[in-house]
Design an enzyme around this catalytic site. Structure first.
Site, PDB file in Angstrom:
ATOM      1  NE  ARG A  45      53.195 -25.682 -21.241  1.00 31.37           N
ATOM      2  CZ  ARG A  45      53.600 -25.595 -19.987  1.00 31.37           C
ATOM      3  NH1 ARG A  45      53.008 -26.310 -19.048  1.00 31.37           N
ATOM      4  NH2 ARG A  45      54.578 -24.798 -19.629  1.00 31.37           N
ATOM      5  NE  ARG A  49      45.650 -34.475  -5.973  1.00 31.25           N
ATOM      6  CZ  ARG A  49      45.574 -33.618  -6.974  1.00 31.25           C
ATOM      7  NH1 ARG A  49      44.891 -33.921  -8.060  1.00 31.25           N
ATOM      8  NH2 ARG A  49      46.159 -32.443  -6.871  1.00 31.25           N
TER       9      ARG A  49
END
Ligand code: FAD
Ligand code: UDP
Length: 365
Positions: A279, A175
């Site tokens: 993660r 984006r």
């Protein structure tokens, strides 16, 4: 007359969605689940009053109003919005790739500046991207590929980015706005009270047998149901007769820490190649927890071997071809099947529910 209308193999989201509508249609169901718990990968364990996502972090997101209305009819959702951060050798970047990421990476401020840099860097890729590496570079350029994608992806999938399909990276938004929401979907959240509330609502009224591998006692269970719905691995159903499908598996290392807030966000991705995990999840942040302690989980990707949990299908051409052989057999036998394992698809939860809706329509209406 057999005892049940349906014997459902597996107690995950696909099975639960189908069972819910089967019961509504007046059918009886027996769930046969290999694990000691229902819910498949959504199952949460309560540790220190925190709902710990035992099989990896799960954030519900969808743009499908019918799916959203369905899950909300069973449990209310909170306003959690997934905004993970990436840690590259101590440098912190916002995810998904957006103006915050570009600004930190290049010290720039405007979409125009970001676009100029990315356009320059992506010129290296000629024509249609042929693999994940080319796809990533053509979306966000070399710098971001090298710091935030290459290491993480190679750890996650255990192979070079040049040998992976492009679609995996297209899951992530890119984006040119300052928007850290990981998903583009209209609706997102975490069930209030945890995923087990949703699971219990889906399976209410079913008979359940836990700790049973259906493939080891097929005849016994086939004799109990008019029909069988199978949501496990399709190659296992057929005794691996054409060979084994490949999966990626995960190992989870969970710790309770004597501190209130360890990392300030639910998900931190470690995107360098050297850190062995991909993660760290801090579970309390999914539900804005205020407990005195915290629970974190490190996620280590590994190759899948028989006996391990098959978390991710490896949807490359070779495996897709092999899957198709099993699928042709299943279709010839009119086997009822569905879900991430039986369909060998990298489905999110909403897509699993959509797929179950299709079966409900075919079978029950
Ligand atoms: P499963 O949940 O795998 O259920 C299948 C069940 O069948 C399992 O319980 C298994 O034990 C059982 N079973 C298999 N074989 C047999 C057998 N022979 N006999 C008896 N029982 C058997 N989706 C999202 O939308 N958002 C997320 O944030 C998200 N995060 C994820 C993170 C991770 C680490 C993973 C692995 C997945 C994630 N997903 C996420 C995807 C989500 O987990 C799946 O879409 C969903 O759980 C699939 O449901 P299912 O019923 O198809 O399969
Ligand atoms: N990915 C990446 N860097 C990140 C996060 C994701 O390169 O920090 C890539 C990686 O290849 C991963 C894919 O994007 O497999 C999809 O990420 P997603 O978070 O959707 O994976 P999932 O939650 O399904 O494990």
């Amino acid at each position: 007359m057999k005892k049940y209308d349906y014997v459902i193999v597996g107690g995950g989201l696909f099975a639960g969605t189908f069972a819910y509508f089967a019961k509504k249609a007046g059918k009886t169901c027996l769930i046969v689940e290999k694990r000691e718990t229902l819910g498949g990968n959504l199952y949460c364990e309560d540790i220190e009053g925190i709902h710990v996502h035992k099989y990896g972090a799960h954030i519900f997101h969808t743009s499908n109003r019918k799916v959203w209305d369905f899950v909300n009819s069973l449990v209310e959702f909170n306003r959690y919005t997934n905004s993970p951060v990436a840690n590259y050798k101590g440098e912190i970047y916002n995810m998904p790739f957006n103006m915050n990421t570009f600004s930190k990476m290049w010290g720039i401020a405007t979409p125009k500046e970001a676009e100029e840099i990315i356009n320059r860097q992506k010129a290296a890729v000629k024509g249609e991207p042929k693999n994940l590496e080319e796809q990533a570079i053509s979306l966000v350029g070399e710098d971001i590929y090298k710091k935030l994608i290459k290491g993480y992806t190679e750890k996650q999938w255990g192979r070079d980015c040049k040998d992976l399909p492009a679609f995996i990276i297209k899951r992530l938004p890119v984006r040119y706005t300052y928007d850290n929401n990981y998903f583009n979907d209209l609706y997102q959240g975490i069930p209030i009270g945890g995923y087990n509330v949703l699971i219990n609502a889906l399976f209410e009224g079913c008979d359940v047998e836990l700790g049973v591998d259906y493939n080891e006692e097929k005849e016994k269970y086939n004799a109990l149901g008019e029909k069988v719905l199978y949501t496990g691995m399709l190659d296992a159903y057929y005794g691996y007769r054409f060979g084994k499908l490949e999966y990626r598996s995960l190992k989870f290392e969970t710790e309770v820490l004597d501190e209130k807030n360890h990392q300030g966000v639910a998900v931190v991705n470690y995107t360098d190649r050297e850190t062995p995990y991909t993660r760290i999840i801090e579970h309390k942040h999914f539900e804005f927890g205020t407990q005195e302690k915290t629970v974190i989980t490190k996620e280590y990707p590994t190759d899948w071997e028989e006996g391990m949990e098959p978390y991710y299908p490896v949807n490359d051409d070779k495996n897709q071809e092999l899957y198709q052989k099993y699928r042709n057999l299943a279709d010839e036998e009119h086997l009822l099947l569905g879900g991430r394992l039986a369909e060998y698809k990298y489905y999110d939860m909403d897509k699993v529910i959509e797929s179950a809706f299709q079966l409900v329509e075919k079978e029950l209406q």
